[in-house]
Design a protein around this motif. Sequence first.
Motif, short mmCIF file in Angstrom:
data_model
loop_
_atom_site.label_atom_id
_atom_site.label_comp_id
_atom_site.label_asym_id
_atom_site.label_seq_id
_atom_site.Cartn_x
_atom_site.Cartn_y
_atom_site.Cartn_z
N ARG A 92 -31.18 -37.72 67.75
CA ARG A 92 -30.55 -38.50 69.15
C ARG A 92 -29.91 -39.62 68.55
O ARG A 92 -28.79 -39.58 69.10
CB ARG A 92 -31.90 -38.76 69.82
N LEU A 93 -30.29 -40.29 67.77
CA LEU A 93 -29.68 -41.55 67.36
C LEU A 93 -28.15 -41.12 66.72
O LEU A 93 -27.05 -41.72 66.62
CB LEU A 93 -30.26 -42.31 66.43
N ARG A 94 -28.23 -39.90 65.84
CA ARG A 94 -27.14 -39.29 65.13
C ARG A 94 -25.92 -39.13 66.32
O ARG A 94 -25.01 -39.24 66.09
CB ARG A 94 -27.36 -38.06 64.09
N ARG A 95 -26.51 -38.41 67.30
CA ARG A 95 -25.60 -37.88 68.30
C ARG A 95 -25.01 -39.44 69.06
O ARG A 95 -23.99 -39.20 69.47
CB ARG A 95 -26.24 -37.06 69.13
N LEU A 96 -25.76 -40.35 69.34
CA LEU A 96 -25.51 -41.50 69.99
C LEU A 96 -24.42 -42.31 69.10
O LEU A 96 -23.38 -43.09 69.55
CB LEU A 96 -26.37 -42.36 70.34
N HIS A 97 -24.50 -42.29 67.77
CA HIS A 97 -23.54 -42.86 66.63
C HIS A 97 -23.08 -42.08 65.75
O HIS A 97 -23.60 -41.96 64.76
CB HIS A 97 -24.79 -44.08 66.10
N PRO A 98 -22.01 -41.39 66.05
CA PRO A 98 -21.67 -40.17 65.33
C PRO A 98 -20.95 -40.68 63.77
O PRO A 98 -20.77 -39.89 63.08
CB PRO A 98 -20.53 -39.57 65.93
N GLU A 99 -20.63 -42.23 64.16
CA GLU A 99 -20.01 -42.70 62.62
C GLU A 99 -20.52 -44.23 62.71
O GLU A 99 -20.99 -44.81 63.64
CB GLU A 99 -18.83 -42.43 62.67
N GLY A 100 -20.19 -45.00 61.73
CA GLY A 100 -20.52 -46.34 61.67
C GLY A 100 -21.76 -46.58 60.76
O GLY A 100 -22.38 -45.81 59.94
N HIS A 101 -22.02 -47.86 60.87
CA HIS A 101 -23.14 -48.52 60.10
C HIS A 101 -24.58 -47.75 60.25
O HIS A 101 -25.36 -47.90 59.40
CB HIS A 101 -23.03 -50.05 60.46
N SER A 102 -24.70 -47.41 61.56
CA SER A 102 -25.95 -46.97 61.66
C SER A 102 -26.50 -45.85 61.01
O SER A 102 -27.84 -45.64 60.70
CB SER A 102 -25.99 -46.36 63.18
N TRP A 103 -25.58 -45.00 60.58
CA TRP A 103 -26.09 -43.86 59.45
C TRP A 103 -26.56 -44.23 58.32
O TRP A 103 -27.32 -43.38 57.61
CB TRP A 103 -24.55 -42.84 59.29
N GLU A 104 -26.22 -45.30 57.54
CA GLU A 104 -27.12 -46.04 56.69
C GLU A 104 -28.40 -45.79 56.70
O GLU A 104 -29.33 -45.21 55.91
CB GLU A 104 -26.52 -47.28 56.08
N TRP A 105 -29.02 -46.59 57.83
CA TRP A 105 -30.27 -46.62 58.11
C TRP A 105 -31.04 -45.36 58.49
O TRP A 105 -32.25 -45.06 58.23
CB TRP A 105 -30.87 -47.75 58.68
N ILE A 106 -30.25 -44.52 59.23
CA ILE A 106 -30.60 -43.23 59.82
C ILE A 106 -30.84 -42.33 58.48
O ILE A 106 -31.91 -41.73 58.33
CB ILE A 106 -29.49 -42.45 60.63
N ASP A 107 -29.87 -42.40 57.68
CA ASP A 107 -30.31 -41.45 56.37
C ASP A 107 -31.19 -42.18 55.56
O ASP A 107 -31.97 -41.19 54.79
CB ASP A 107 -28.80 -41.75 55.30
N ARG A 108 -31.59 -43.53 55.57
CA ARG A 108 -32.59 -43.94 54.60
C ARG A 108 -34.09 -43.56 55.46
O ARG A 108 -34.72 -42.94 54.69
CB ARG A 108 -32.43 -45.60 54.73
N TRP A 109 -34.11 -43.44 56.70
CA TRP A 109 -35.24 -43.10 57.28
C TRP A 109 -35.53 -41.63 57.00
O TRP A 109 -36.73 -41.19 56.66
CB TRP A 109 -35.33 -43.39 58.87
#
Length: 179
Positions: A92-109
């Motif tokens: 869900r967070l990947r859909r809400l934030h399709p690009e940007g800084h958020s992906w770094e921690w999403i990928d880490r999790w």
Amino acid sequence: MRTSPELLSIGEAAILLRSSRRQVSDLCARGLLPYVSVGTQRKLRRADVEALIRPALSRTETEQLWLHRAIAGKFVVNPAAILAAATSNLRRLRRLHPEGHSWEWIDRWQAVIDEGPEAVLEVLTSSAGYAVELRRTSPFVGILSEVERRRVLDALGETRRERARPMRAETLERVLRVV
């Protein structure tokens, strides 16, 4: 003999903390230093011992740690359901934030989840810097009910009150004069 490079004996922890074995055992007995029993010995995670060397966690970081340790308790009971909820939150967070800084921690999790249950438990319960940082952006939202969340935070508040030292009368007078 060490069981794992990440687990320390009481003696090894005492050397790192520059304290006695008795002081380390007291920290364990008071619940301030988590440990596991391996046979008749207590073993401590290096990250937890090193966390005592570094400055203490902030209030928010401590609250997050307590909440995530409660989540870890639920995780141990039903890991598949908890991982499914976290994975769903990440999608869900990947859909809400399709690009940007958020992906770094999403990928880490996602990497932690992909490593398996032990890695997830480590991040949920550790005082290590990387775990503290990851918990700031936790995908485990909604795992605890509001009642459970409140109980955990109330328990944390109670431990803080128990550890608070009473102020000497002369110090209190001095503080009140300044205010």
